[in-house]
Design a protein around this motif. Structure first.
Motif, PDB file in Angstrom:
ATOM      1  N   TYR A  50      -8.268  33.187  -7.736  1.00  0.00           N
ATOM      2  CA  TYR A  50      -7.454  32.193  -8.441  1.00  0.00           C
ATOM      3  C   TYR A  50      -8.301  31.161  -9.186  1.00  0.00           C
ATOM      4  N   LEU A  51      -9.613  31.270  -9.024  1.00  0.00           N
ATOM      5  CA  LEU A  51     -10.515  30.467  -9.831  1.00  0.00           C
ATOM      6  C   LEU A  51     -10.522  30.980 -11.266  1.00  0.00           C
ATOM      7  N   GLU A  52     -10.111  32.232 -11.407  1.00  0.00           N
ATOM      8  CA  GLU A  52     -10.070  32.864 -12.729  1.00  0.00           C
ATOM      9  C   GLU A  52      -8.706  32.690 -13.422  1.00  0.00           C
ATOM     10  N   VAL A  53      -7.735  32.125 -12.711  1.00  0.00           N
ATOM     11  CA  VAL A  53      -6.387  31.946 -13.275  1.00  0.00           C
ATOM     12  C   VAL A  53      -6.221  30.491 -13.702  1.00  0.00           C
ATOM     13  N   ARG A  54      -6.195  30.254 -15.002  1.00  0.00           N
ATOM     14  CA  ARG A  54      -6.138  28.896 -15.526  1.00  0.00           C
ATOM     15  C   ARG A  54      -4.706  28.358 -15.491  1.00  0.00           C
ATOM     16  N   ALA A  55      -4.563  27.136 -15.016  1.00  0.00           N
ATOM     17  CA  ALA A  55      -3.252  26.489 -14.991  1.00  0.00           C
ATOM     18  C   ALA A  55      -2.845  26.126 -16.416  1.00  0.00           C
ATOM     19  N   LYS A  56      -1.580  26.268 -16.713  1.00  0.00           N
ATOM     20  CA  LYS A  56      -1.097  26.023 -18.074  1.00  0.00           C
ATOM     21  C   LYS A  56      -1.276  24.579 -18.521  1.00  0.00           C
ATOM     22  N   ILE A  57      -1.265  23.650 -17.585  1.00  0.00           N
ATOM     23  CA  ILE A  57      -1.372  22.240 -17.964  1.00  0.00           C
ATOM     24  C   ILE A  57      -2.738  21.906 -18.535  1.00  0.00           C
ATOM     25  N   GLY A  58      -3.756  22.677 -18.171  1.00  0.00           N
ATOM     26  CA  GLY A  58      -5.081  22.519 -18.761  1.00  0.00           C
ATOM     27  C   GLY A  58      -5.902  21.346 -18.253  1.00  0.00           C
ATOM     28  N   LYS A  59      -5.461  20.679 -17.212  1.00  0.00           N
ATOM     29  CA  LYS A  59      -6.218  19.556 -16.660  1.00  0.00           C
ATOM     30  C   LYS A  59      -7.175  20.032 -15.575  1.00  0.00           C
ATOM     31  N   SER A  60      -8.267  19.298 -15.422  1.00  0.00           N
ATOM     32  CA  SER A  60      -9.256  19.658 -14.400  1.00  0.00           C
ATOM     33  C   SER A  60      -8.840  19.147 -13.030  1.00  0.00           C
ATOM     34  N   GLY A  61      -9.500  19.665 -12.010  1.00  0.00           N
ATOM     35  CA  GLY A  61      -9.222  19.199 -10.663  1.00  0.00           C
ATOM     36  C   GLY A  61      -9.497  17.718 -10.511  1.00  0.00           C
ATOM     37  N   ALA A  62     -10.559  17.244 -11.159  1.00  0.00           N
ATOM     38  CA  ALA A  62     -10.900  15.819 -11.082  1.00  0.00           C
ATOM     39  C   ALA A  62      -9.820  14.965 -11.728  1.00  0.00           C
ATOM     40  N   GLN A  63      -9.291  15.413 -12.855  1.00  0.00           N
ATOM     41  CA  GLN A  63      -8.234  14.658 -13.541  1.00  0.00           C
ATOM     42  C   GLN A  63      -6.966  14.605 -12.697  1.00  0.00           C
ATOM     43  N   VAL A  64      -6.604  15.727 -12.123  1.00  0.00           N
ATOM     44  CA  VAL A  64      -5.392  15.779 -11.299  1.00  0.00           C
ATOM     45  C   VAL A  64      -5.546  14.900 -10.064  1.00  0.00           C
ATOM     46  N   ALA A  65      -6.704  14.986  -9.417  1.00  0.00           N
ATOM     47  CA  ALA A  65      -6.942  14.162  -8.234  1.00  0.00           C
ATOM     48  C   ALA A  65      -6.872  12.684  -8.583  1.00  0.00           C
ATOM     49  N   ARG A  66      -7.492  12.306  -9.705  1.00  0.00           N
ATOM     50  CA  ARG A  66      -7.493  10.908 -10.135  1.00  0.00           C
ATOM     51  C   ARG A  66      -6.071  10.411 -10.390  1.00  0.00           C
ATOM     52  N   GLU A  67      -5.278  11.202 -11.072  1.00  0.00           N
ATOM     53  CA  GLU A  67      -3.912  10.806 -11.389  1.00  0.00           C
ATOM     54  C   GLU A  67      -3.051  10.706 -10.128  1.00  0.00           C
ATOM     55  N   LEU A  68      -3.204  11.664  -9.228  1.00  0.00           N
ATOM     56  CA  LEU A  68      -2.416  11.644  -7.994  1.00  0.00           C
ATOM     57  C   LEU A  68      -2.805  10.463  -7.105  1.00  0.00           C
ATOM     58  N   LEU A  69      -4.085  10.167  -7.050  1.00  0.00           N
ATOM     59  CA  LEU A  69      -4.534   9.009  -6.269  1.00  0.00           C
ATOM     60  C   LEU A  69      -3.949   7.720  -6.842  1.00  0.00           C
ATOM     61  N   ASP A  70      -4.002   7.594  -8.155  1.00  0.00           N
ATOM     62  CA  ASP A  70      -3.476   6.389  -8.801  1.00  0.00           C
ATOM     63  C   ASP A  70      -1.971   6.249  -8.565  1.00  0.00           C
ATOM     64  N   GLN A  71      -1.261   7.372  -8.636  1.00  0.00           N
ATOM     65  CA  GLN A  71       0.190   7.352  -8.435  1.00  0.00           C
ATOM     66  C   GLN A  71       0.570   6.920  -7.021  1.00  0.00           C
ATOM     67  N   ASN A  72      -0.340   7.137  -6.087  1.00  0.00           N
ATOM     68  CA  ASN A  72      -0.055   6.822  -4.684  1.00  0.00           C
ATOM     69  C   ASN A  72      -0.775   5.571  -4.198  1.00  0.00           C
ATOM     70  N   GLY A  73      -1.132   4.702  -5.152  1.00  0.00           N
ATOM     71  CA  GLY A  73      -1.742   3.432  -4.782  1.00  0.00           C
ATOM     72  C   GLY A  73      -3.137   3.537  -4.213  1.00  0.00           C
ATOM     73  N   LEU A  74      -3.880   4.545  -4.656  1.00  0.00           N
ATOM     74  CA  LEU A  74      -5.235   4.769  -4.140  1.00  0.00           C
ATOM     75  C   LEU A  74      -6.260   4.740  -5.270  1.00  0.00           C
ATOM     76  N   SER A  75      -6.070   3.826  -6.199  1.00  0.00           N
ATOM     77  CA  SER A  75      -6.970   3.749  -7.345  1.00  0.00           C
ATOM     78  C   SER A  75      -8.380   3.315  -6.953  1.00  0.00           C
ATOM     79  N   HIS A  76      -8.530   2.743  -5.750  1.00  0.00           N
ATOM     80  CA  HIS A  76      -9.850   2.298  -5.305  1.00  0.00           C
ATOM     81  C   HIS A  76     -10.721   3.456  -4.812  1.00  0.00           C
ATOM     82  N   ILE A  77     -10.115   4.606  -4.617  1.00  0.00           N
ATOM     83  CA  ILE A  77     -10.876   5.762  -4.147  1.00  0.00           C
ATOM     84  C   ILE A  77     -11.504   6.481  -5.332  1.00  0.00           C
TER      85      ILE A  77
END
Length: 229
Positions: free
Chosen positions: A34-61
């Motif tokens: 599944y490393l070879e299967v690209r997600a349609k949204i096109g965002k990286s793991g780092a971007q997704v993690a950053r956005e999810l952390l921010d959405q959950n009040g964890l911007s300091h992480i």
């Protein structure tokens, strides 16, 4: 003490060792697939993690790149989420699934998820017990010292408990991850199935570790009984 030269209790570990080997192969093959299967949204793991952390009040992480494959983890002490190169910069189903899983651990930490807190409290003694427990037990067998055997078994039990408590922590983080990815439209329903397979394969490694630890504990208990007899 013939069991010191021929230990028939080793057979107790064979199923656990086989399961551990299978789990390692399964997680590597599934992750690579599944490393070879690209997600349609096109965002990286780092971007997704950053956005999810921010959405959950964890911007300091902080979200940083870790060294090595499958080296992803959340470090609560330093408040940092470390992602392996493939996950940090990748936009695959595997990358997003693992990034969200580690984010799930950060959320667990924030909300005070009880099993995670219990695991943290167990870590010092479990770390000691995993190393010292078998050594103390073996010394007890060699010198026919029942006290050392019992101490070894007791401290190793803490390590076994740590492995068992890890299971709900990991399962819950994966459940949170899949829910976050789906609800925030990072993955569609079909893509979520792929990410779930990656996380399920990873979970199997924790199950295998717990089974191996339990097998070692049972073996120590059987050896102790054999010596008494």
């Amino acid at each position: 003490m013939p069991f010191l030269f021929f230990d028939p209790t080793m057979i107790l570990l064979i199923p656990a060792i086989i399961l551990a080997g299978y789990a390692q192969m399964k997680v590597k093959s599934t992750f690579n697939k599944y490393l070879e299967v690209r997600a349609k949204i096109g965002k990286s793991g780092a971007q997704v993690a950053r956005e999810l952390l921010d959405q959950n009040g964890l911007s300091h992480i902080n979200v940083t790149r870790a060294d090595g494959k499958l080296s992803d983890h959340y470090d609560p002490k330093n408040e940092v989420l470390k992602l392996s190169p493939e996950v940090y910069g990748g936009s695959s189903l595997a990358s997003l699934g693992v990034a969200a899983h580690e984010t799930g651990h950060a959320i667990q930490d924030k909300v005070g998820y009880a099993p995670l807190r219990f695991r943290h409290s167990l870590f010092p003694v479990a770390s000691f017990g995993s190393q010292a427990g078998p050594i103390l037990a073996v010394l007890g067998f060699l010198f026919h010292a029942g006290f050392l055997i019992n101490v070894g078994i007791i401290v190793f039990t803490a390590a076994v408990l740590f492995q068992i408590v890890t299971l709900p922590v990991e399962f819950n983080a994966s459940s949170r991850a899949l829910k976050l990815l789906r609800q925030n439209n990072y993955l569609n329903s079909q893509e979520t199935k792929g990410a779930k397979k990656v996380l399920n394969a990873a979970a199997l490694t924790y199950v295998a570790s717990a089974v191996v630890a339990i097998g070692h504990l049972i073996r120590l208990l059987v050896l102790s009984r054999m010596m008494d007899d």
